[in-house]
Structure formats: C-alpha cells, structure tokens
Design an enzyme around this catalytic site. Structure first.
Site, mmCIF file in Angstrom:
data_model
loop_
_atom_site.group_PDB
_atom_site.id
_atom_site.type_symbol
_atom_site.label_atom_id
_atom_site.label_comp_id
_atom_site.label_asym_id
_atom_site.label_seq_id
_atom_site.Cartn_x
_atom_site.Cartn_y
_atom_site.Cartn_z
ATOM 1 N N CYS A 184 -5.909 7.607 9.284
ATOM 2 C CA CYS A 184 -6.130 7.208 10.668
ATOM 3 C C CYS A 184 -5.614 8.267 11.637
ATOM 4 O O CYS A 184 -4.575 8.892 11.402
ATOM 5 C CB CYS A 184 -5.429 5.877 10.947
ATOM 6 S SG CYS A 184 -6.089 4.492 10.003
ATOM 7 N N ARG B 234 0.651 14.256 12.787
ATOM 8 C CA ARG B 234 1.478 13.953 11.632
ATOM 9 C C ARG B 234 1.625 15.243 10.825
ATOM 10 O O ARG B 234 1.042 15.407 9.751
ATOM 11 C CB ARG B 234 0.856 12.831 10.792
ATOM 12 C CG ARG B 234 0.816 11.517 11.530
ATOM 13 C CD ARG B 234 0.532 10.353 10.613
ATOM 14 N NE ARG B 234 -0.890 10.208 10.357
ATOM 15 C CZ ARG B 234 -1.404 9.239 9.604
ATOM 16 N NH1 ARG B 234 -0.615 8.338 9.039
ATOM 17 N NH2 ARG B 234 -2.693 9.149 9.406
ATOM 18 N N PRO B 235 2.355 16.203 11.381
ATOM 19 C CA PRO B 235 2.452 17.523 10.741
ATOM 20 C C PRO B 235 3.139 17.434 9.389
ATOM 21 O O PRO B 235 3.957 16.551 9.135
ATOM 22 C CB PRO B 235 3.284 18.334 11.740
ATOM 23 C CG PRO B 235 4.074 17.320 12.491
ATOM 24 C CD PRO B 235 3.186 16.103 12.592
ATOM 25 N N ILE B 236 2.783 18.393 8.529
ATOM 26 C CA ILE B 236 3.375 18.412 7.192
ATOM 27 C C ILE B 236 4.349 19.582 7.049
ATOM 28 O O ILE B 236 4.671 19.975 5.934
ATOM 29 C CB ILE B 236 2.286 18.474 6.102
ATOM 30 C CG1 ILE B 236 1.496 19.788 6.188
ATOM 31 C CG2 ILE B 236 1.347 17.285 6.219
ATOM 32 C CD1 ILE B 236 0.616 20.014 4.981
ATOM 33 N N ASP B 237 4.828 20.106 8.165
ATOM 34 C CA ASP B 237 5.748 21.233 8.079
ATOM 35 C C ASP B 237 7.035 20.872 7.336
ATOM 36 O O ASP B 237 7.597 21.720 6.619
ATOM 37 C CB ASP B 237 6.084 21.785 9.470
ATOM 38 C CG ASP B 237 6.684 20.736 10.381
ATOM 39 O OD1 ASP B 237 6.080 19.668 10.526
ATOM 40 O OD2 ASP B 237 7.765 20.984 10.952
ATOM 41 N N LEU B 238 7.500 19.611 7.475
ATOM 42 C CA LEU B 238 8.709 19.215 6.747
ATOM 43 C C LEU B 238 8.463 19.196 5.249
ATOM 44 O O LEU B 238 9.342 19.569 4.462
ATOM 45 C CB LEU B 238 9.191 17.841 7.217
ATOM 46 C CG LEU B 238 9.600 17.714 8.686
ATOM 47 C CD1 LEU B 238 10.127 16.316 8.956
ATOM 48 C CD2 LEU B 238 10.655 18.750 9.035
ATOM 49 N N LYS C 223 0.828 -1.206 0.000
ATOM 50 C CA LYS C 223 0.000 0.000 0.000
ATOM 51 C C LYS C 223 0.865 1.260 0.000
ATOM 52 O O LYS C 223 0.609 2.205 -0.763
ATOM 53 C CB LYS C 223 -0.901 0.000 1.240
ATOM 54 C CG LYS C 223 -1.566 1.334 1.538
ATOM 55 C CD LYS C 223 -2.067 1.407 2.959
ATOM 56 C CE LYS C 223 -2.406 2.843 3.325
ATOM 57 N NZ LYS C 223 -2.813 2.994 4.726
ATOM 58 N N ASN C 224 1.892 1.282 0.835
ATOM 59 C CA ASN C 224 2.693 2.497 0.986
ATOM 60 C C ASN C 224 3.645 2.737 -0.179
ATOM 61 O O ASN C 224 4.329 3.762 -0.211
ATOM 62 C CB ASN C 224 3.462 2.453 2.308
ATOM 63 C CG ASN C 224 2.536 2.560 3.508
ATOM 64 O OD1 ASN C 224 1.451 3.127 3.409
ATOM 65 N ND2 ASN C 224 2.950 1.999 4.630
ATOM 66 N N ASP D 150 4.091 0.648 12.005
ATOM 67 C CA ASP D 150 2.869 0.051 11.469
ATOM 68 C C ASP D 150 2.682 -1.400 11.911
ATOM 69 O O ASP D 150 1.567 -1.930 11.827
ATOM 70 C CB ASP D 150 2.867 0.113 9.938
ATOM 71 C CG ASP D 150 2.483 1.483 9.412
ATOM 72 O OD1 ASP D 150 2.056 2.336 10.218
ATOM 73 O OD2 ASP D 150 2.604 1.710 8.195
ATOM 74 N N ARG E 85 -8.780 -0.432 4.142
ATOM 75 C CA ARG E 85 -7.857 0.609 3.682
ATOM 76 C C ARG E 85 -6.471 0.047 3.411
ATOM 77 O O ARG E 85 -5.732 0.591 2.592
ATOM 78 C CB ARG E 85 -7.751 1.734 4.723
ATOM 79 C CG ARG E 85 -9.008 2.587 4.861
ATOM 80 C CD ARG E 85 -8.763 3.790 5.756
ATOM 81 N NE ARG E 85 -7.548 4.459 5.324
ATOM 82 C CZ ARG E 85 -6.524 4.759 6.124
ATOM 83 N NH1 ARG E 85 -6.553 4.422 7.391
ATOM 84 N NH2 ARG E 85 -5.477 5.373 5.651
ATOM 85 N N ILE F 164 7.444 6.716 17.221
ATOM 86 C CA ILE F 164 7.085 7.450 16.002
ATOM 87 C C ILE F 164 5.830 8.294 16.195
ATOM 88 O O ILE F 164 5.841 9.500 15.962
ATOM 89 C CB ILE F 164 6.896 6.472 14.824
ATOM 90 C CG1 ILE F 164 8.116 5.544 14.702
ATOM 91 C CG2 ILE F 164 6.666 7.245 13.530
ATOM 92 C CD1 ILE F 164 9.426 6.243 14.441
ATOM 93 N N ARG G 56 -4.709 9.317 3.773
ATOM 94 C CA ARG G 56 -3.489 10.071 4.056
ATOM 95 C C ARG G 56 -2.590 10.108 2.835
ATOM 96 O O ARG G 56 -1.829 11.059 2.628
ATOM 97 C CB ARG G 56 -2.755 9.405 5.232
ATOM 98 C CG ARG G 56 -1.440 10.066 5.629
ATOM 99 C CD ARG G 56 -1.661 11.367 6.338
ATOM 100 N NE ARG G 56 -0.399 12.020 6.670
ATOM 101 C CZ ARG G 56 -0.326 13.185 7.300
ATOM 102 N NH1 ARG G 56 -1.423 13.811 7.669
ATOM 103 N NH2 ARG G 56 0.837 13.726 7.556
#
Length: 417
Positions: free
Chosen positions: A116, A121-125, A22-23, A306, A398, A328, A92
């Site tokens: 989920c 899970r910030p997206i600042d990076l 999936k990933n 995971d 999912r 994590i 996601r």
C-alpha cells in the site's frame, strides 16, 4: 474487480475466531528458506499477501502448499537467489526475503517491494544493518544486488528508529551468521516475538525478543519445525471497530489480551466495555460512541498505525471532537476524502486529523486506496444509513481473511459482487 455492497445499521452479535497474524506469517514464510526439512505453519491466514509469499518460495525452489489454515513449506536450500519484479511488487512482505535469501545463499537480487502507498517507507535501515553484518550492496537500474563475499558476521547494530522491517532483516540475516549480533532499539511488536519463537524452534539462538535489545548468536544450521501463528491484533482491532460503530455486543475468540493493551484505551474512552476471559474478549458498545479526545499512533506497545484508519471511522460518528495524530506514516489519511463522501466531518493537516463527530453517516459509492483504509470504509458502511458501494476490495483481501463472510456471520448485510 470485486465490490462490496453494505447495507448499514444492522446490529452485530455472536462470536468470531480471530485470524492468524498477517504480519507474523509473512516474515516467518520468508524465514523458511533458511531451514532444512519441513515446516508446518498452523493458523496461517488465507490472504493474497500470504499467497504472494508462497509464490516467491516456489520460485526460489521450495515447496509450499495450503490445507485449510495450515501451510506446509519444505526448503532444503534455495535453487535461485533472484526474485522477479512482478513477484516483489505483489506485497510489501516480500522485503523479508532480502535478509533471508542473502543468509541462505550468500547473495540475492531483488527489486523494491510493493504494498500500500501509505507514505515513504525507506529501506535504508535494512541496508545499513545488512552492511554492518558484512553485506556488499549495489543499487542499479531499480535492482538491489547484495552479496556476502566473506560470509555474514555478527556485529553491534543500533537502529535510530525501532523499525519492524529492519529488525526482521537483522534477525533473519544474523541467526546463521558467524559470531554474535547485538541489536539495540529493536522493534518490540508481538510479530517480532513470533518470528523469534519460530526461528528458535528451528534451532536459532535469539534472546530478548519483545525487548529493545536483541542478542542473536549465529548457528550453523536451522531445521524446519511446527509453529502456530499468533492471532492478528489488527484484525481484532478492526472487528472491535465494527462492533463499536454499530452499538453491538460480540465476542472475539483466540486473542492474546496483552497484545491488545495499546489498542483498547481509545475504545474504552469512547464508551466500549471489555470483558476478558481466558483467550476470549467480549466487546459491548454503547448506542453512540463518545469522542476519544486525542489518539497518537506509536511503535508497540503504543496505539498501532495499522489500527488508525478503522478507529478514525469510529470517531467520525462519535459524540464530540477527536484529534488523531499519525506519527508513523505521512500519507495515512487517504481514506478521509471517501469518508467525507459519506457525511463525515474530518479535516487533515500533515500528521493531524480533526474529527468532528456527526449524528450519522450516509451510504455512498466509495473507493479504497489501501488495506486499512478499505477496512475503515467498510466499518463506516456498517453504521451508515442506506447502502454503501465499496470498490477496491482487493486491498481487503491482502490483510483480512473472508472479510465479508466473517461479518455476515455476525449479522452484517454485506454482499460481494
């Protein structure tokens, strides 16, 4: 909503082919918007998250269709550069379209993705990295509006944490940028290497995938290609857990052994034996597992976050005490309260979980709150005494292809209603 009814304490046996990752599939589907011509993706898992990404592709003006485990995509340039909120919220993985559409059209407008709720899970990076490549980003009323008024240009980027999502965003944005991008402290997951392999087959020039430094030389154009998605190491870990908790002997087919190197040690500590042959892995579990002592989740090649939830279910019935340290995500123990309904003895504080193994679990009515937690509860149901009613099956869909069918073929008693 569907439910699973699981009658426990059946031994599993036989062999099963591990689904595509999936990933890997999600960022590779997003990457197709950068290509001209047709891309054919083999071993692409049939998941609701994958279908959500295909819906986004169709919204953007691409053609996307499935035939069994093969997905065909044709994206001769995107006709839109916005993605509606209802599509972004489905998965996601939709975040991968941020860098891809920005690179393809010079601008993109999206909302924050769904997925989920396993913690911040910030997206600042992602955003800082894209700004280094020349993006101008504005956040207004819940929307991200990104432009590259002077085009994207190669840059030196150092990530403070080896974020998989940020690494993917840089790869997708930089592969057609002008100049060379050097990304240090990049994520090293196999799914990153798979994305790089796909892009390189399309004509990109990405060197160092799987290492901590990536060098991406921008090219003028990418062409579609044929590509086989790698097997899903987390699905493999979940199947290993199902064998472990039931004292079973099964064979996984189509695995890449090196991808499982960080996953197997806790199971070996618990008494499981593994026999590798070509692309197969035989799992032989003892009648009762031993405790796994201390397990820490880490970025690849460490034990993956995971796989933590399914392993926690296995530790719940092991002989002795296991300490789980989740490094994590801070909200990844949501399945613990449901496991305790089944008789598990688990105490959590912050990133720590103290698991005192009990002789047996008992079937109960439980509800999953996220994808991997659903897998953990299903695994617990397989070894529990009596029948387990599992709600929240939409989370399983999912990330796991034909979950109950695969396990039923191995001898489990699972019915979807």
């Amino acid at each position: 909503m569907s439910k699973l009814y699981i009658t426990g304490q059946n031994r599993l046996s036989g062999s099963v082919c591990v689904q595509g990752a999936k990933n890997s599939a999600l960022p590779i589907l997003a990457a197709t918007v950068l290509t001209k011509g047709e891309s054919v993706l083999y071993h692409c898992p049939d998941l609701t998250d994958v279908e959500a990404s295909m819906c986004i592709l169709r919204w953007l003006g691409c053609r996307a269709s499935r035939d069994s485990d093969t997905v065909t995509v044709r994206c001769d340039g995107v006709s839109r550069n916005d993605i509606p909120d209802e599509l972004m919220r489905k998965t996601r993985g939709s975040l991968a379209f941020l860098g891809a559409v920005l690179a393809a059209s010079g601008k993109v407008r999206i909302t924050l993705p769904g997925g989920c709720q396993i913690g911040q899970r910030p997206i600042d990076l992602h955003l800082k990295s894209l700004r280094r490549l020349g993006a101008v980003i504005r956040e207004r009323h819940g929307w991200l509006e990104c432009r590259a008024p002077h085009g994207l240009k190669g840059a030196d980027i150092a990530l403070p944490f080896p974020s998989v999502g940020a690494t993917e965003a840089v790869m997708l944005a930089a592969c057609t940028a002008s100049g060379t991008t050097v990304l240090t402290n990049a994520a090293r997951e196999p799914e990153i290497t798979d994305l790089a392999d796909f892009l390189n087959r399309c004509g990109a020039k990405i060197d160092g995938a799987g290492e901590s430094e990536l060098v991406i030389e921008g090219v003028g154009e990418l062409r579609g290609c044929d590509h086989a998605i790698i097997p899903d190491r987390i699905a493999a870990a979940t199947l290993i857990t199902c064998a472990a908790v039931t004292g079973s002997d099964i064979t996984l087919k189509g695995v890449i052994h090196s991808h499982l190197a960080g996953i197997l040690p806790p199971f070996e500590d618990a008494g499981c034996r593994f026999t590798a042959h070509k692309n197969e892995l035989r799992v032989s579990a003892p009648q009762r597992l031993r405790s796994m002592k201390i397990v820490r989740t880490m970025p690849y090649p460490g034990f993956p976050t995971d796989a933590q939830a399914p392993l926690l279910a296995a530790a719940a019935t092991a002989d002795g005490t296991t300490v789980m340290i989740e490094n994590i995500f801070e909200n990844r123990y949501r399945h613990v309260s449901e496991l305790t309904r089944m008789g598990a003895d688990i105490k959590t504080e912050g990133k720590f979980a103290l698991v005192e193994g009990v002789p047996r679990l008992y079937g109960a009515s439980v509800e999953a709150a996220d994808l991997r937690g659903a897998a953990a509860l299903a695994a617990a149901g397989l070894c529990a005494e009596g029948k387990t009613e599992l709600c929240g099956v939409q989370y399983l869909d999912r990330g796991y292809e034909r979950f109950e069918q695969v396990l039923t073929e191995l001898g489990a008693d699972i019915v979807r209603v």
